[in-house]
Design a protein around this motif. Sequence first.
Motif, PDB file in Angstrom:
ATOM      1  N   TYR A   1       0.803  19.454  -8.621  1.00  0.00           N
ATOM      2  CA  TYR A   1       0.701  18.102  -9.177  1.00  0.00           C
ATOM      3  C   TYR A   1      -0.225  17.243  -8.316  1.00  0.00           C
ATOM      4  O   TYR A   1      -1.090  16.528  -8.830  1.00  0.00           O
ATOM      5  CB  TYR A   1       2.094  17.481  -9.248  1.00  0.00           C
ATOM      6  CG  TYR A   1       2.164  16.162  -9.985  1.00  0.00           C
ATOM      7  CD1 TYR A   1       2.297  16.124 -11.376  1.00  0.00           C
ATOM      8  CD2 TYR A   1       2.106  14.954  -9.307  1.00  0.00           C
ATOM      9  CE1 TYR A   1       2.355  14.919 -12.063  1.00  0.00           C
ATOM     10  CE2 TYR A   1       2.176  13.737  -9.980  1.00  0.00           C
ATOM     11  CZ  TYR A   1       2.305  13.725 -11.354  1.00  0.00           C
ATOM     12  OH  TYR A   1       2.368  12.527 -12.024  1.00  0.00           O
ATOM     13  N   LEU A   2      -0.046  17.320  -6.996  1.00  0.00           N
ATOM     14  CA  LEU A   2      -0.890  16.550  -6.080  1.00  0.00           C
ATOM     15  C   LEU A   2      -2.309  17.109  -6.043  1.00  0.00           C
ATOM     16  O   LEU A   2      -3.286  16.360  -6.013  1.00  0.00           O
ATOM     17  CB  LEU A   2      -0.278  16.554  -4.672  1.00  0.00           C
ATOM     18  CG  LEU A   2       1.074  15.854  -4.525  1.00  0.00           C
ATOM     19  CD1 LEU A   2       1.637  16.067  -3.123  1.00  0.00           C
ATOM     20  CD2 LEU A   2       0.959  14.363  -4.826  1.00  0.00           C
TER      21      LEU A   2
ATOM     22  N   LEU B   1       7.379   9.986  -3.610  1.00  0.00           N
ATOM     23  CA  LEU B   1       6.414  10.697  -2.780  1.00  0.00           C
ATOM     24  C   LEU B   1       6.937  11.099  -1.400  1.00  0.00           C
ATOM     25  O   LEU B   1       6.623  12.212  -0.942  1.00  0.00           O
ATOM     26  CB  LEU B   1       5.131   9.867  -2.655  1.00  0.00           C
ATOM     27  CG  LEU B   1       3.955  10.549  -1.955  1.00  0.00           C
ATOM     28  CD1 LEU B   1       3.570  11.853  -2.644  1.00  0.00           C
ATOM     29  CD2 LEU B   1       2.752   9.602  -1.889  1.00  0.00           C
ATOM     30  N   PRO B   2       7.710  10.264  -0.686  1.00  0.00           N
ATOM     31  CA  PRO B   2       8.175  10.688   0.644  1.00  0.00           C
ATOM     32  C   PRO B   2       8.923  12.022   0.640  1.00  0.00           C
ATOM     33  O   PRO B   2       8.727  12.851   1.538  1.00  0.00           O
ATOM     34  CB  PRO B   2       9.093   9.532   1.074  1.00  0.00           C
ATOM     35  CG  PRO B   2       8.553   8.342   0.365  1.00  0.00           C
ATOM     36  CD  PRO B   2       8.100   8.861  -0.970  1.00  0.00           C
TER      37      PRO B   2
ATOM     38  N   LYS C   1       0.927   5.664  -6.232  1.00  0.00           N
ATOM     39  CA  LYS C   1       0.276   5.544  -7.545  1.00  0.00           C
ATOM     40  C   LYS C   1      -1.012   6.356  -7.592  1.00  0.00           C
ATOM     41  O   LYS C   1      -1.353   6.948  -8.622  1.00  0.00           O
ATOM     42  CB  LYS C   1      -0.004   4.073  -7.850  1.00  0.00           C
ATOM     43  CG  LYS C   1       1.233   3.272  -8.178  1.00  0.00           C
ATOM     44  CD  LYS C   1       0.895   1.798  -8.391  1.00  0.00           C
ATOM     45  CE  LYS C   1       2.163   0.989  -8.654  1.00  0.00           C
ATOM     46  NZ  LYS C   1       1.857  -0.466  -8.774  1.00  0.00           N
ATOM     47  N   PHE C   2      -1.727   6.377  -6.480  1.00  0.00           N
ATOM     48  CA  PHE C   2      -2.985   7.116  -6.407  1.00  0.00           C
ATOM     49  C   PHE C   2      -2.771   8.591  -6.749  1.00  0.00           C
ATOM     50  O   PHE C   2      -3.620   9.222  -7.378  1.00  0.00           O
ATOM     51  CB  PHE C   2      -3.567   6.977  -4.988  1.00  0.00           C
ATOM     52  CG  PHE C   2      -4.887   7.668  -4.798  1.00  0.00           C
ATOM     53  CD1 PHE C   2      -6.073   7.054  -5.161  1.00  0.00           C
ATOM     54  CD2 PHE C   2      -4.940   8.949  -4.244  1.00  0.00           C
ATOM     55  CE1 PHE C   2      -7.291   7.701  -4.989  1.00  0.00           C
ATOM     56  CE2 PHE C   2      -6.154   9.601  -4.064  1.00  0.00           C
ATOM     57  CZ  PHE C   2      -7.340   8.976  -4.438  1.00  0.00           C
ATOM     58  N   TYR C   3      -1.614   9.144  -6.340  1.00  0.00           N
ATOM     59  CA  TYR C   3      -1.315  10.556  -6.569  1.00  0.00           C
ATOM     60  C   TYR C   3      -0.459  10.801  -7.816  1.00  0.00           C
ATOM     61  O   TYR C   3       0.021  11.905  -8.034  1.00  0.00           O
ATOM     62  CB  TYR C   3      -0.627  11.148  -5.341  1.00  0.00           C
ATOM     63  CG  TYR C   3      -1.536  11.229  -4.146  1.00  0.00           C
ATOM     64  CD1 TYR C   3      -2.592  12.133  -4.109  1.00  0.00           C
ATOM     65  CD2 TYR C   3      -1.368  10.362  -3.063  1.00  0.00           C
ATOM     66  CE1 TYR C   3      -3.457  12.180  -3.033  1.00  0.00           C
ATOM     67  CE2 TYR C   3      -2.221  10.418  -1.967  1.00  0.00           C
ATOM     68  CZ  TYR C   3      -3.270  11.327  -1.962  1.00  0.00           C
ATOM     69  OH  TYR C   3      -4.132  11.368  -0.882  1.00  0.00           O
TER      70      TYR C   3
ATOM     71  N   SER D   1       0.812  -1.212   0.000  1.00  0.00           N
ATOM     72  CA  SER D   1       0.000   0.000   0.000  1.00  0.00           C
ATOM     73  C   SER D   1       0.849   1.267   0.000  1.00  0.00           C
ATOM     74  O   SER D   1       0.349   2.340  -0.322  1.00  0.00           O
ATOM     75  CB  SER D   1      -0.959   0.007   1.194  1.00  0.00           C
ATOM     76  OG  SER D   1      -0.301  -0.401   2.377  1.00  0.00           O
ATOM     77  N   LYS D   2       2.137   1.153   0.315  1.00  0.00           N
ATOM     78  CA  LYS D   2       3.019   2.317   0.209  1.00  0.00           C
ATOM     79  C   LYS D   2       3.120   2.727  -1.258  1.00  0.00           C
ATOM     80  O   LYS D   2       3.049   3.920  -1.588  1.00  0.00           O
ATOM     81  CB  LYS D   2       4.415   2.007   0.773  1.00  0.00           C
ATOM     82  CG  LYS D   2       5.325   3.227   0.819  1.00  0.00           C
ATOM     83  CD  LYS D   2       6.650   2.931   1.496  1.00  0.00           C
ATOM     84  CE  LYS D   2       7.479   4.204   1.653  1.00  0.00           C
ATOM     85  NZ  LYS D   2       8.763   3.971   2.333  1.00  0.00           N
TER      86      LYS D   2
END
Length: 301
Positions: free
Chosen positions: A257-258, A196-197, A186-188, A180-181
Amino acid sequence: MFEKEAISITEQIEKLKSRGLIILPEDEAEHHLSHISYYRLGEYWHSMQEDKEKHLFKANSTFADVMALYNFDRELKLLIFDVIEKIEISLRTQLIYQVSHEHGAWWFQNFELFDDSQALVKTLANLEEELSRSKDPTIKNHYRKHKDDKRFPPSWKSLEQTSFGSLSKLYGNLKHTVKSKDGVAKFYGAVNHTFLPSWLQSIAQIRNYCAHHSRLWNKNLPGAPKLLPNPPNAWVKDVPQQHEFQKLYVHLCLMKYLLNVVQPENQFTEKLEELMKKYPNVDPFALGLKEGWNIEPLWKK
């Protein structure tokens, strides 16, 4: 040894005038300095000084320009804070939803899922403190109904109380084997856990500046977010280079972007354009804004 004494507002104004800053009666300098400290405003007039050792101002530097910079920065932070709020609420939702479905309601207390145990201990200590201070009836009712359960409340209750900084650290600390990390990334449109981190760490730092009313205009920002080589969603053609990361622009791009995922019909571009037009004396390059930034695919969306 530091020997400077506190001086009155009248003396502050006279000192600025003696150093070459133009202050007119209509500037209401006494009023502004009564509500915004000399030290805080100094961060905005510093760039106007040609001799920073003697604090001498460049020709035609005005107090009105100082206040324009200050007000621009204040409005910029309000705009950014609003954007970050939307990103934060979405991230919290997705992190709780995806990891809880994979590893259960108390995944954030499962040390086997995290790389750095010491970092997790600190995050959980901060969370415990936040929960103990919380006046949220959901938290109070949980502890009242489940007195014998020594665990934290489940993730969908506990992590609603934690800060964006702690949330970003929690996500970054998850092991790469936690599916899920990657799912959250991927969702964003961030492809996988690699990128992402660092984005979240950057945004969390800027959120802190906004929350504590620190200057953002013309600030050299810490951190170096990792940029996607081939983003799946709209991005900029003129990609910022490493030496440009200290400026705000690249961080604004990541937020945009997010935000385009979180709120596809957002008005971030229009509001930023309006702000720049409202303060025409503000140099866009102090923020790292490039010529034509607003017609880049990312910002046109």
